[in-house]
Design a protein around this motif. Structure first.
Motif, PDB file in Angstrom:
ATOM      1  N   PRO A 130       0.831  -1.209   0.000  1.00 13.70           N
ATOM      2  CA  PRO A 130       0.000   0.000   0.000  1.00 13.70           C
ATOM      3  C   PRO A 130       0.864   1.256   0.000  1.00 13.70           C
ATOM      4  O   PRO A 130       1.711   1.446   0.878  1.00 13.70           O
ATOM      5  CB  PRO A 130      -0.809  -0.119   1.293  1.00 13.70           C
ATOM      6  CG  PRO A 130       0.022  -0.977   2.181  1.00 13.70           C
ATOM      7  CD  PRO A 130       0.772  -1.918   1.293  1.00 13.70           C
ATOM      8  N   LEU A 131       0.675   2.103  -0.999  1.00 12.44           N
ATOM      9  CA  LEU A 131       1.476   3.313  -1.127  1.00 12.44           C
ATOM     10  C   LEU A 131       0.698   4.353  -1.919  1.00 12.44           C
ATOM     11  O   LEU A 131       0.085   4.041  -2.940  1.00 12.44           O
ATOM     12  CB  LEU A 131       2.800   3.011  -1.832  1.00 12.44           C
ATOM     13  CG  LEU A 131       3.702   4.212  -2.135  1.00 12.44           C
ATOM     14  CD1 LEU A 131       4.227   4.832  -0.841  1.00 12.44           C
ATOM     15  CD2 LEU A 131       4.865   3.802  -3.036  1.00 12.44           C
ATOM     16  N   ALA A 132       0.720   5.565  -1.428  1.00 10.60           N
ATOM     17  CA  ALA A 132       0.208   6.714  -2.171  1.00 10.60           C
ATOM     18  C   ALA A 132       1.212   7.832  -1.979  1.00 10.60           C
ATOM     19  O   ALA A 132       1.556   8.188  -0.846  1.00 10.60           O
ATOM     20  CB  ALA A 132      -1.170   7.128  -1.662  1.00 10.60           C
ATOM     21  N   VAL A 133       1.720   8.398  -3.061  1.00 11.30           N
ATOM     22  CA  VAL A 133       2.812   9.355  -2.951  1.00 11.30           C
ATOM     23  C   VAL A 133       2.693  10.403  -4.055  1.00 11.30           C
ATOM     24  O   VAL A 133       2.241  10.117  -5.164  1.00 11.30           O
ATOM     25  CB  VAL A 133       4.183   8.631  -3.043  1.00 11.30           C
ATOM     26  CG1 VAL A 133       4.349   7.928  -4.361  1.00 11.30           C
ATOM     27  CG2 VAL A 133       5.329   9.599  -2.790  1.00 11.30           C
ATOM     28  N   ALA A 134       3.073  11.623  -3.709  1.00  8.63           N
ATOM     29  CA  ALA A 134       3.153  12.703  -4.683  1.00  8.63           C
ATOM     30  C   ALA A 134       4.530  12.664  -5.340  1.00  8.63           C
ATOM     31  O   ALA A 134       5.550  12.669  -4.649  1.00  8.63           O
ATOM     32  CB  ALA A 134       2.931  14.045  -3.995  1.00  8.63           C
ATOM     33  N   VAL A 135       4.555  12.620  -6.651  1.00  6.48           N
ATOM     34  CA  VAL A 135       5.804  12.536  -7.407  1.00  6.48           C
ATOM     35  C   VAL A 135       6.083  13.900  -8.029  1.00  6.48           C
ATOM     36  O   VAL A 135       5.362  14.316  -8.939  1.00  6.48           O
ATOM     37  CB  VAL A 135       5.726  11.450  -8.497  1.00  6.48           C
ATOM     38  CG1 VAL A 135       7.067  11.344  -9.222  1.00  6.48           C
ATOM     39  CG2 VAL A 135       5.328  10.111  -7.901  1.00  6.48           C
ATOM     40  N   PRO A 136       7.104  14.611  -7.571  1.00  8.27           N
ATOM     41  CA  PRO A 136       7.396  15.939  -8.134  1.00  8.27           C
ATOM     42  C   PRO A 136       7.810  15.838  -9.600  1.00  8.27           C
ATOM     43  O   PRO A 136       8.342  14.823 -10.047  1.00  8.27           O
ATOM     44  CB  PRO A 136       8.553  16.441  -7.268  1.00  8.27           C
ATOM     45  CG  PRO A 136       8.528  15.597  -6.043  1.00  8.27           C
ATOM     46  CD  PRO A 136       8.005  14.263  -6.470  1.00  8.27           C
ATOM     47  N   GLY A 137       7.571  16.894 -10.326  1.00  6.03           N
ATOM     48  CA  GLY A 137       7.953  16.935 -11.728  1.00  6.03           C
ATOM     49  C   GLY A 137       7.299  18.114 -12.414  1.00  6.03           C
ATOM     50  O   GLY A 137       6.719  18.987 -11.765  1.00  6.03           O
ATOM     51  N   ARG A 138       7.419  18.157 -13.732  1.00  5.56           N
ATOM     52  CA  ARG A 138       6.820  19.240 -14.525  1.00  5.56           C
ATOM     53  C   ARG A 138       5.940  18.645 -15.619  1.00  5.56           C
ATOM     54  O   ARG A 138       6.411  18.408 -16.740  1.00  5.56           O
ATOM     55  CB  ARG A 138       7.921  20.104 -15.142  1.00  5.56           C
ATOM     56  CG  ARG A 138       8.770  20.826 -14.117  1.00  5.56           C
ATOM     57  CD  ARG A 138       9.791  21.718 -14.791  1.00  5.56           C
ATOM     58  NE  ARG A 138      10.610  22.433 -13.814  1.00  5.56           N
ATOM     59  CZ  ARG A 138      11.598  23.280 -14.140  1.00  5.56           C
ATOM     60  NH1 ARG A 138      11.868  23.518 -15.422  1.00  5.56           N
ATOM     61  NH2 ARG A 138      12.297  23.878 -13.203  1.00  5.56           N
ATOM     62  N   PRO A 139       4.669  18.382 -15.341  1.00  9.78           N
ATOM     63  CA  PRO A 139       4.030  18.573 -14.027  1.00  9.78           C
ATOM     64  C   PRO A 139       4.236  17.368 -13.129  1.00  9.78           C
ATOM     65  O   PRO A 139       4.659  16.309 -13.593  1.00  9.78           O
ATOM     66  CB  PRO A 139       2.560  18.715 -14.405  1.00  9.78           C
ATOM     67  CG  PRO A 139       2.419  17.822 -15.604  1.00  9.78           C
ATOM     68  CD  PRO A 139       3.717  17.936 -16.368  1.00  9.78           C
ATOM     69  N   GLY A 140       3.904  17.508 -11.865  1.00  8.98           N
ATOM     70  CA  GLY A 140       3.954  16.379 -10.955  1.00  8.98           C
ATOM     71  C   GLY A 140       2.708  15.521 -11.108  1.00  8.98           C
ATOM     72  O   GLY A 140       1.749  15.895 -11.796  1.00  8.98           O
ATOM     73  N   HIS A 141       2.733  14.357 -10.488  1.00  7.33           N
ATOM     74  CA  HIS A 141       1.570  13.477 -10.547  1.00  7.33           C
ATOM     75  C   HIS A 141       1.499  12.635  -9.271  1.00  7.33           C
ATOM     76  O   HIS A 141       2.415  12.656  -8.444  1.00  7.33           O
ATOM     77  CB  HIS A 141       1.630  12.578 -11.785  1.00  7.33           C
ATOM     78  CG  HIS A 141       2.764  11.606 -11.776  1.00  7.33           C
ATOM     79  ND1 HIS A 141       4.024  11.924 -12.265  1.00  7.33           N
ATOM     80  CD2 HIS A 141       2.858  10.314 -11.341  1.00  7.33           C
ATOM     81  CE1 HIS A 141       4.823  10.885 -12.134  1.00  7.33           C
ATOM     82  NE2 HIS A 141       4.139   9.890 -11.573  1.00  7.33           N
ATOM     83  N   LEU A 142       0.411  11.917  -9.146  1.00  4.64           N
ATOM     84  CA  LEU A 142       0.232  11.031  -8.007  1.00  4.64           C
ATOM     85  C   LEU A 142       0.534   9.599  -8.420  1.00  4.64           C
ATOM     86  O   LEU A 142       0.205   9.184  -9.530  1.00  4.64           O
ATOM     87  CB  LEU A 142      -1.204  11.101  -7.463  1.00  4.64           C
ATOM     88  CG  LEU A 142      -1.748  12.476  -7.088  1.00  4.64           C
ATOM     89  CD1 LEU A 142      -3.114  12.327  -6.432  1.00  4.64           C
ATOM     90  CD2 LEU A 142      -0.796  13.229  -6.192  1.00  4.64           C
ATOM     91  N   LEU A 143       1.140   8.862  -7.513  1.00  6.34           N
ATOM     92  CA  LEU A 143       1.369   7.436  -7.701  1.00  6.34           C
ATOM     93  C   LEU A 143       0.654   6.702  -6.581  1.00  6.34           C
ATOM     94  O   LEU A 143       0.914   6.956  -5.394  1.00  6.34           O
ATOM     95  CB  LEU A 143       2.868   7.116  -7.668  1.00  6.34           C
ATOM     96  CG  LEU A 143       3.243   5.627  -7.614  1.00  6.34           C
ATOM     97  CD1 LEU A 143       2.799   4.909  -8.883  1.00  6.34           C
ATOM     98  CD2 LEU A 143       4.749   5.457  -7.407  1.00  6.34           C
ATOM     99  N   VAL A 144      -0.259   5.817  -6.936  1.00  9.74           N
ATOM    100  CA  VAL A 144      -0.984   5.033  -5.949  1.00  9.74           C
ATOM    101  C   VAL A 144      -0.944   3.572  -6.370  1.00  9.74           C
ATOM    102  O   VAL A 144      -0.993   3.260  -7.561  1.00  9.74           O
ATOM    103  CB  VAL A 144      -2.439   5.529  -5.792  1.00  9.74           C
ATOM    104  CG1 VAL A 144      -3.205   5.401  -7.095  1.00  9.74           C
ATOM    105  CG2 VAL A 144      -3.156   4.797  -4.667  1.00  9.74           C
ATOM    106  N   THR A 145      -0.804   2.699  -5.403  1.00 10.12           N
ATOM    107  CA  THR A 145      -0.727   1.271  -5.715  1.00 10.12           C
ATOM    108  C   THR A 145      -2.108   0.626  -5.545  1.00 10.12           C
ATOM    109  O   THR A 145      -2.978   1.138  -4.831  1.00 10.12           O
ATOM    110  CB  THR A 145       0.276   0.562  -4.791  1.00 10.12           C
ATOM    111  OG1 THR A 145      -0.194   0.642  -3.435  1.00 10.12           O
ATOM    112  CG2 THR A 145       1.652   1.209  -4.896  1.00 10.12           C
ATOM    113  N   THR A 146      -2.267  -0.503  -6.215  1.00  4.66           N
ATOM    114  CA  THR A 146      -3.529  -1.238  -6.065  1.00  4.66           C
ATOM    115  C   THR A 146      -3.710  -1.718  -4.630  1.00  4.66           C
ATOM    116  O   THR A 146      -4.843  -1.856  -4.152  1.00  4.66           O
ATOM    117  CB  THR A 146      -3.552  -2.436  -7.026  1.00  4.66           C
ATOM    118  OG1 THR A 146      -2.362  -3.231  -6.830  1.00  4.66           O
ATOM    119  CG2 THR A 146      -3.609  -1.979  -8.480  1.00  4.66           C
TER     120      THR A 146
END
Length: 293
Positions: A130-146
């Motif tokens: 289980p993981l939910a994380v904000a991934v910085p970048g241009r633009p950034g995005h969210l990464l969430v696991t099943t």
């Protein structure tokens, strides 16, 4: 040189103590910003103090060294050579720590960005963890696991996504990176870094509570995610994990915080003291350099 050159190094632990005090009261956004500024100032001042101490070794190099035996010239001896040499070693060690922290942070962000191409600002990874994380970048995005999606119901997912979007919207990764760099340069500021990491999570919690309009729901999502992820994953990630979850849940249950700006007086005074002693140490070194020349 006077004791002022050592004070920026010695005041750093007091700043860490002040950071813990302000983390438990008031709004977390103001506290996080204030601590980031204070940490950068303290790290820069302590590094500059080490540089001043290291520069006193110049009197052991030609042509100044040749004047030591001159019968009519007596050069001032600012600090013992052993202290100056120790300052050099600390400077090298600090720079190695800073490089390692920066490389680790960049590698982590690169690996997260390489998981998959985001669609509508979201990546869903088919991982059991289980993981939910904000991934910085241009633009950034969210990464969430099943694994995280299976863990939460629809309302809790909204709370988690709101939390992660807050990290991206307020660029929390930059604030955390600056405080981490400060702690790398001066390990006595580690407590400030840890407090800043906690405060950005609290900041995202409060923003999520405002977005979804339900503090209890956000507290429930934080508690459930923390129980599933406690003890796993890097704590420097801007995401839902088990770090200090009890304090975050308790803060959400206590109601919306008020600013309480008076709590910033100790770190402001400490930061001013650090700047003042750094200025005095610099003036002392300038006077020393004039005597040498």
């Amino acid at each position: 040189m006077t004791v002022a050159v050592y004070l920026p190094l010695l005041l750093a632990p007091l700043l860490a103590l002040a950071a813990r005090r302000i983390s438990t009261r008031g709004t977390p956004d103001l506290a996080a910003r204030a601590l980031a500024v204070a940490a950068v100032v303290a790290a820069a001042a302590s590094t500059w103090s080490l540089c001043l101490l290291a520069l006193t070794l110049l009197d052991d190099l030609p042509p100044l060294a040749t004047l030591d035996d001159h019968p009519r010239i007596e050069l001032p001896e600012p600090v013992p050579g052993a202290i100056a040499l120790t300052a050099v070693l600390f400077l090298v060690w600090s720079l190695i720590r800073l490089r390692a922290d920066l490389r680790r942070r960049l590698d982590t962000h690169r690996k997260l960005r390489e998981v998959a191409k985001p669609h509508a600002g979201l990546v869903v990874a088919d991982w059991d963890a289980p993981l939910a994380v904000a991934v910085p970048g241009r633009p950034g995005h969210l990464l969430v696991t099943t694994g995280m999606l299976r863990l939460l119901d629809d309302d809790e997912r909204r709370a988690v996504f709101a939390h992660e979007h807050a990290h991206l919207a307020y660029r929390h990764h930059r604030l955390v990176a600056w405080t981490a760099a400060a702690a790398a340069l001066n390990p006595l500021l580690t407590g400030v870094r840890e407090t800043a990491e906690f405060l950005v999570e609290r900041w995202a919690d409060e923003d999520a509570a405002t977005t979804v309009g339900d503090r209890a729901l956000v507290a429930q999502a934080v508690a459930r995610a923390s129980l599933a992820t406690s003890g796993s994953g890097p704590t420097t990630m801007l995401g839902m994990h088990g770090g200090q979850a009890v304090h975050r849940v308790r803060a959400l249950a206590d109601g919306a915080p008020s600013p309480q700006r008076s709590r910033f007086l100790p770190p402001i005074l400490l930061t001013g003291g650090i700047l003042g002693t750094t200025a005095v140490a610099t003036i002392d070194f300038v006077d020393l350099a004039r005597a040498w020349l």
